[in-house]
Motif scaffolding. Structure first.
Motif, PDB file in Angstrom:
ATOM      1  N   GLU A 149     -56.978  24.078   6.228  1.00  0.00           N
ATOM      2  CA  GLU A 149     -56.638  23.347   5.003  1.00  0.00           C
ATOM      3  C   GLU A 149     -55.319  22.604   5.163  1.00  0.00           C
ATOM      4  N   CYS A 150     -54.324  23.282   5.736  1.00  0.00           N
ATOM      5  CA  CYS A 150     -53.013  22.650   5.908  1.00  0.00           C
ATOM      6  C   CYS A 150     -53.088  21.482   6.877  1.00  0.00           C
ATOM      7  N   TRP A 151     -53.891  21.627   7.927  1.00  0.00           N
ATOM      8  CA  TRP A 151     -53.986  20.576   8.943  1.00  0.00           C
ATOM      9  C   TRP A 151     -54.749  19.360   8.433  1.00  0.00           C
ATOM     10  N   PHE A 152     -55.866  19.594   7.760  1.00  0.00           N
ATOM     11  CA  PHE A 152     -56.734  18.474   7.398  1.00  0.00           C
ATOM     12  C   PHE A 152     -56.297  17.776   6.120  1.00  0.00           C
ATOM     13  N   PHE A 153     -55.958  18.513   5.102  1.00  0.00           N
ATOM     14  CA  PHE A 153     -55.662  17.916   3.792  1.00  0.00           C
ATOM     15  C   PHE A 153     -54.173  17.585   3.702  1.00  0.00           C
ATOM     16  N   CYS A 154     -53.782  16.540   4.427  1.00  0.00           N
ATOM     17  CA  CYS A 154     -52.364  16.249   4.609  1.00  0.00           C
ATOM     18  C   CYS A 154     -51.959  14.857   4.131  1.00  0.00           C
ATOM     19  N   THR A 155     -52.885  14.070   3.601  1.00  0.00           N
ATOM     20  CA  THR A 155     -52.562  12.751   3.063  1.00  0.00           C
ATOM     21  C   THR A 155     -52.864  12.749   1.570  1.00  0.00           C
ATOM     22  N   PRO A 156     -52.348  11.787   0.824  1.00  0.00           N
ATOM     23  CA  PRO A 156     -52.624  11.781  -0.625  1.00  0.00           C
ATOM     24  C   PRO A 156     -54.107  11.829  -0.961  1.00  0.00           C
ATOM     25  N   MET A 157     -54.934  11.041  -0.281  1.00  0.00           N
ATOM     26  CA  MET A 157     -56.368  11.049  -0.590  1.00  0.00           C
ATOM     27  C   MET A 157     -57.018  12.372  -0.220  1.00  0.00           C
ATOM     28  N   ARG A 158     -56.577  12.950   0.887  1.00  0.00           N
ATOM     29  CA  ARG A 158     -57.153  14.236   1.297  1.00  0.00           C
ATOM     30  C   ARG A 158     -56.676  15.369   0.402  1.00  0.00           C
ATOM     31  N   LYS A 159     -55.442  15.307  -0.049  1.00  0.00           N
ATOM     32  CA  LYS A 159     -54.966  16.323  -0.996  1.00  0.00           C
ATOM     33  C   LYS A 159     -55.703  16.200  -2.328  1.00  0.00           C
ATOM     34  N   PHE A 300     -47.623  16.883  -6.066  1.00  0.00           N
ATOM     35  CA  PHE A 300     -48.306  17.481  -4.913  1.00  0.00           C
ATOM     36  C   PHE A 300     -49.095  16.426  -4.137  1.00  0.00           C
ATOM     37  N   ILE A 301     -49.749  15.524  -4.850  1.00  0.00           N
ATOM     38  CA  ILE A 301     -50.572  14.516  -4.192  1.00  0.00           C
ATOM     39  C   ILE A 301     -49.726  13.458  -3.493  1.00  0.00           C
ATOM     40  N   GLY A 307     -47.047  19.799   0.618  1.00  0.00           N
ATOM     41  CA  GLY A 307     -48.374  19.894   1.216  1.00  0.00           C
ATOM     42  C   GLY A 307     -48.892  21.305   1.106  1.00  0.00           C
ATOM     43  N   LEU A 308     -50.040  21.555   1.704  1.00  0.00           N
ATOM     44  CA  LEU A 308     -50.654  22.881   1.601  1.00  0.00           C
ATOM     45  C   LEU A 308     -49.871  23.945   2.360  1.00  0.00           C
ATOM     46  N   SER A 309     -49.025  23.519   3.291  1.00  0.00           N
ATOM     47  CA  SER A 309     -48.181  24.488   3.995  1.00  0.00           C
ATOM     48  C   SER A 309     -46.849  24.715   3.296  1.00  0.00           C
ATOM     49  N   SER A 310     -46.672  24.148   2.120  1.00  0.00           N
ATOM     50  CA  SER A 310     -45.434  24.364   1.354  1.00  0.00           C
ATOM     51  C   SER A 310     -45.508  25.713   0.642  1.00  0.00           C
ATOM     52  N   ARG A 311     -45.614  26.735   1.430  1.00  0.00           N
ATOM     53  CA  ARG A 311     -45.718  28.102   0.918  1.00  0.00           C
ATOM     54  C   ARG A 311     -44.848  29.027   1.759  1.00  0.00           C
ATOM     55  N   VAL A 312     -44.383  30.098   1.164  1.00  0.00           N
ATOM     56  CA  VAL A 312     -43.639  31.128   1.880  1.00  0.00           C
ATOM     57  C   VAL A 312     -44.623  32.090   2.524  1.00  0.00           C
TER      58      VAL A 312
END
Length: 323
Positions: A149-159, A300-301, A307-312
């Protein structure tokens, strides 16, 4: 919010989650908060009314055209169903009937699940316990996005696409990250939902089921209510991994926005969480919080620093030693 962190890998930390220590400090200073713990007598009646409203709505949409059915599924039915998922979240902490009647809480969650159309309440309970116990712990907290998820959904349209598909990823993650054995309650949840769905189909046809299930999917995806999924634990400011939201949508989502307070005191019903902040304001007023779930989704978008990796994340070895 300022001080945004750069997008990239997860933010790895080597400290325990902050909620345990803050809970100890607050209870030592304000022991009256203990009076808020335990069952909330209003919850079961509010949830029962919502379930009844949804079944009435299901009957009313059985003769609607498909375009109007989808409209009402998104504009009304899905909103009620999303709110019911948050009621189930509360019920998973035994606040409907209390810890003395744990099984009643499980059965009532299955009842609250019925208009949602898909059996999930028992599975949610099983994994949500680990979300609180192992907040941010790799492979144990299935609220964390997968590496794909973190790798693929990394652009505004993908997010944006990820937000729409978010219910699917939440359903799949437990199987990919930390699959646990199926319980008897999950079987009961599945069979009960199947029986009720079949009864609805037999009496009213397929449209009420579409209304329930499509509404659930749409309003747990790209919808203002779904801003809470991003707002709760995505790192908007370095050094903070849990955030509250104090806006008006709390009124119809069982105060799920009071998320900092919830993780500090998970045994307090969402309906009572505002009292925690009122009693101990110095512990919450200076923490970063959100004013709008819609703004959270927009940031977020379109913000490259989020991004999806913006997590602890935490090491599972340290977590298992701690507990």
């Amino acid at each position: 919010m300022g001080n945004r962190i750069p997008r990239g890998d997860f933010e790895w930390v080597y400290t325990d989650q902050p909620h345990t220590q803050r809970r100890k400090e607050i209870l030592a200073k304000y022991p009256a908060i203990k009076s808020l713990m335990g069952p909330d007598p209003h919850l079961k009646w509010i949830v029962s009314c919502m379930v009844l409203i949804q079944f009435c709505a299901g009957y009313l949409v059985k003769d609607l055209s498909w375009q109007w059915l989808f409209f009402w599924a998104y504009a009304f039915g899905g909103c009620v169903n999303h709110s019911l998922t948050l009621a189930i979240h509360d019920i998973s902490h035994n606040v409907a009937f209390g810890n003395k009647f744990i099984q009643w809480n499980r059965w009532f969650a299955v009842f609250a699940n019925l208009p949602i159309g898909l059996p999930y309440s028992a599975s949610f309970k099983k994994y949500h316990v680990d979300h609180h116990r192992y907040l941010g712990v790799d492979k144990l907290d299935v609220d964390l996005p997968t590496d794909f998820e973190c790798w693929f959904f990394c652009t505004p349209m993908r997010k944006l696409l990820w937000l729409f598909l978010q219910p699917i990823f939440y359903a799949l993650r437990p199987f990919l990250l930390n699959r646990l054995a199926i319980t008897q309650m999950e079987v009961f949840n599945f069979l009960t939902q199947l029986a009720v769905n079949f009864m609805i189909y037999t009496l009213w046809g397929v449209k009420p089921l579409v209304y329930f299930i499509v509404g659930t999917f749409l309003c747990m995806g790209l919808h203002p209510f779904s801003g809470h999924f991003i707002a709760e634990h995505y790192v908007f400011m370095k050094g903070y991994e849990t955030y509250s939201y104090y806006g008006p949508l709390n009124w119809i989502t069982f105060n799920v926005g009071y998320h900092m307070e919830h993780h500090d005191f998970p045994s307090i019903s969402g309906l009572k969480l505002p009292m925690v902040r009122k009693i101990a304001p110095e512990y919450y007023d200076n923490l970063p919080y959100h004013n709008s779930w819609v703004q959270v989704i927009r940031d977020f978008i379109f913000n490259d620093s989020l991004g999806l990796s913006s997590r602890v994340k935490r090491s599972p070895k340290k977590a298992l030693k701690t507990f």
